[in-house]
Design a protein around this motif. Structure first.
Motif, mmCIF file in Angstrom:
data_model
loop_
_atom_site.group_PDB
_atom_site.id
_atom_site.type_symbol
_atom_site.label_atom_id
_atom_site.label_comp_id
_atom_site.label_asym_id
_atom_site.label_seq_id
_atom_site.Cartn_x
_atom_site.Cartn_y
_atom_site.Cartn_z
ATOM 1 N N LYS A 73 40.815 -9.119 5.675
ATOM 2 C CA LYS A 73 41.913 -9.192 6.229
ATOM 3 C C LYS A 73 42.009 -10.158 7.704
ATOM 4 C CE LYS A 73 45.358 -6.876 6.617
ATOM 5 N NZ LYS A 73 46.915 -7.369 6.334
ATOM 6 N N GLU B 12 51.397 -9.515 -8.035
ATOM 7 C CA GLU B 12 51.265 -8.179 -9.066
ATOM 8 C C GLU B 12 49.553 -7.559 -8.725
ATOM 9 O OE1 GLU B 12 51.237 -8.965 -13.200
ATOM 10 O OE2 GLU B 12 49.586 -10.200 -13.283
ATOM 11 N N GLY B 13 48.806 -8.293 -7.899
ATOM 12 C CA GLY B 13 47.614 -7.635 -7.610
ATOM 13 C C GLY B 13 46.557 -8.331 -8.599
ATOM 14 N N ASP B 14 45.320 -8.421 -8.410
ATOM 15 C CA ASP B 14 44.395 -8.941 -9.356
ATOM 16 C C ASP B 14 43.201 -8.247 -9.238
ATOM 17 O OD1 ASP B 14 42.083 -10.839 -10.140
ATOM 18 O OD2 ASP B 14 43.601 -12.056 -10.564
ATOM 19 N N GLU B 15 42.595 -7.518 -10.207
ATOM 20 C CA GLU B 15 41.493 -6.644 -10.165
ATOM 21 C C GLU B 15 40.080 -7.335 -10.141
ATOM 22 O OE1 GLU B 15 41.367 -4.408 -14.042
ATOM 23 O OE2 GLU B 15 43.112 -3.295 -13.604
ATOM 24 N N ASN C 271 39.832 -7.527 -6.381
ATOM 25 C CA ASN C 271 40.151 -6.191 -5.852
ATOM 26 C C ASN C 271 41.450 -6.364 -4.912
ATOM 27 O OD1 ASN C 271 38.136 -4.714 -6.897
ATOM 28 N ND2 ASN C 271 36.863 -5.685 -5.661
ATOM 29 N N SER C 272 42.302 -7.317 -5.215
ATOM 30 C CA SER C 272 43.539 -7.422 -4.415
ATOM 31 C C SER C 272 44.479 -6.712 -5.019
ATOM 32 C CB SER C 272 43.936 -8.795 -4.427
ATOM 33 O OG SER C 272 44.176 -9.394 -5.711
ATOM 34 N N GLU C 273 45.199 -5.788 -4.106
ATOM 35 C CA GLU C 273 46.385 -4.937 -4.348
ATOM 36 C C GLU C 273 47.802 -5.759 -4.694
ATOM 37 O OE1 GLU C 273 45.954 -1.844 -4.546
ATOM 38 O OE2 GLU C 273 43.786 -1.866 -3.968
ATOM 39 N N PRO C 274 48.632 -5.090 -5.569
ATOM 40 C CA PRO C 274 50.021 -5.630 -5.600
ATOM 41 C C PRO C 274 50.639 -5.624 -4.151
ATOM 42 C CG PRO C 274 49.338 -3.765 -7.524
ATOM 43 C CD PRO C 274 48.389 -3.893 -6.288
ATOM 44 N N ASP C 275 51.714 -6.544 -3.983
ATOM 45 C CA ASP C 275 52.407 -6.727 -2.832
ATOM 46 C C ASP C 275 53.515 -5.589 -2.668
ATOM 47 O OD1 ASP C 275 53.198 -7.253 -0.279
ATOM 48 O OD2 ASP C 275 53.389 -9.475 -0.767
ATOM 49 N N HIS C 276 53.387 -4.540 -2.772
ATOM 50 C CA HIS C 276 54.715 -3.545 -2.870
ATOM 51 C C HIS C 276 55.153 -3.825 -1.665
ATOM 52 C CE1 HIS C 276 53.298 -1.530 -6.434
ATOM 53 N NE2 HIS C 276 51.737 -1.324 -6.085
ATOM 54 N N GLU C 277 54.807 -4.173 -0.626
ATOM 55 C CA GLU C 277 55.455 -4.105 0.640
ATOM 56 C C GLU C 277 56.521 -5.055 0.658
ATOM 57 O OE1 GLU C 277 54.915 -5.699 5.445
ATOM 58 O OE2 GLU C 277 53.261 -5.898 4.046
#
Length: 416
Positions: free
Chosen positions: A148, A47-50, A53-59
């Motif tokens: 990355k 779900e991401g983690d503020e 600053n990691s984004e949700p895994d929408h992919e």
């Protein structure tokens, strides 16, 4: 469905296929090859983690919808604890996508807890994780930030024992053909019957023994022998825990080593080393169990007395002194004492135990130093010296007349 030893299935990709192929192939294997009902399966994604600053895994979430028949309500976004894999404080890491199966309402083991609601990652046995798909695409830097990676990697993991339970339609991993040959042998040896009851103390003893003999045997075959330090002590603790559960089945003589033949029959084809070293493994287990057995029954009596004393106390705690006595005199690892205490709804004073343990280590270190010095000075005639000045002054100019060097008393040479 947790074990001290289990077989991990999986697949890996080193900058070859990535999320789409991994999700597609996992789904095909579970539903088309293994025939698992897709309506029982759920998927989770990160779900991401503020905080980093990691984004949700929408992919991954999109791919689950696109490549499988999962409806969106069975694709859940979950937190870092369950859906982000890291090898340590720094290094390669990335989001993961877990596949869970709904085993049905009757499998919930938390119905007695007020307010409990069955759900993925809610803690009950209705929903269990079958497969974890890890997508390694980041590197965690020393300052905690993510960068990355120049390439993408896949590392998946699935427990054979859980797959076997689902595919054989068993309520427990222990009821599968991976464990039942061992359990049946223990039943023959003890004259007790295994009933597959998760709430039965007798059945728990069968399960502990069946699990632990695998761990112990493979570890010894790999070169880890029982000892009082490091990994050797881990194996000793596991073996002694199994021996204690043998007493629950009224087995008072060494018995674990007698399970090697059935273990070899069950696992020897896939792991020939367990067959090749079975005689050595059996010998080590028998010797260790016989050694512990000489004090186990008396230790159980001491524990019973300590537990009765704790039950009469206000805090319901077994004292650190009693726990240490069980360890020091009867060879009971602290976690074994803790296990037996929990069976009687008691706690153990671990802090006091640790203090007594450290005091013993200090005495051992002191004794070692004293013994070493005495050995170095054996047969040596030491020169007479006057130390009265130490009572009269803080500093004094003196002459060195000798020292201990290289294990001997020296009076000539150079000190550096």
């Amino acid at each position: 469905y947790h074990h001290t030893f289990f077989e991990m299935l999986g697949n890996w990709s080193f900058d070859d296929y990535f999320k789409a192929e991994t999700i597609d192939w996992a789904w095909q294997l579970l539903t088309d090859v293994y025939g698992i009902d897709p309506d029982k399966l759920w998927a989770t994604v990160f779900e991401g983690d503020e905080s980093d600053n990691s984004e949700p895994d929408h992919e991954a979430a999109t791919l689950w919808s696109k490549l499988t028949s999962l409806p969106k309500e069975r694709i859940l976004f979950c937190g870092k604890k369950d859906n982000f894999w890291e090898m340590g404080a720094t290094g390669p890491c990335g989001p993961c996508s877990e596949i869970h199966i709904d085993l049905g309402p009757d499998r919930c083991d938390m119905k007695h807890i007020k307010g409990h609601k069955c759900a993925v990652n809610a803690g009950c046995a209705r929903y269990i994780e079958l497969w974890n798909l890890v997508f390694i695409q980041f590197n965690r830097l020393q300052d905690g930030t993510l960068e990355k990676l120049p390439a993408n990697y896949v590392d998946t993991g699935a427990g054979l024992e859980r797959f076997a339970a689902v595919l054989q339609n068993k309520k427990s991993n222990y009821d599968t053909d991976l464990f039942m040959p061992i359990i049946n042998t223990v039943s023959e040896m003890s004259g007790r019957k295994y009933t597959s009851n998760l709430d039965s103390k007798t059945d728990s003893a069968f399960r502990v023994i069946a699990d632990h003999i695998r761990t112990i045997s493979f570890s010894i075959a790999d070169g880890v022998t029982p000892s009082n330090e490091g990994r050797g002590y881990v194996i000793r603790r596991i073996l002694r825990r199994a021996a204690r559960f043998g007493r629950v089945l009224d087995m008072h003589e060494p018995f674990m080593h007698k399970l090697l033949p059935v273990l070899v029959d069950t696992m020897g084809e896939a792991f020939p080393e367990i067959a090749d070293r079975s005689e050595f493994v059996s010998t080590v287990i028998e010797a260790e169990e016989a050694s512990f057995g000489r004090t186990l029954d008396r230790g159980l009596e001491i524990f019973a007395s300590a537990a009765t004393e704790a039950e009469k106390s206000k805090d319901k705690i077994i004292t650190g002194e009693n726990a240490f006595k069980l360890y020091d005199t009867f060879g009971f690892p602290l976690d074994l004492t803790g296990l037996m205490a929990r069976e009687r709804n008691l706690d153990v004073d671990n802090t006091a135990f640790d203090e007594l343990m450290e005091a013993q280590r200090a005495r051992a270190r002191s004794a070692q130093k004293t013994a070493s010095l005495a050995m170095s000075l054996s047969g040596v005639s030491l020169p007479e010296t006057d130390d009265s000045a130490k009572f009269e002054s803080d500093t004094i100019t003196t002459k060195i007349v000798g020292w201990i060097g290289d294990g001997t008393f020296e009076q000539k040479g150079t000190l550096k």
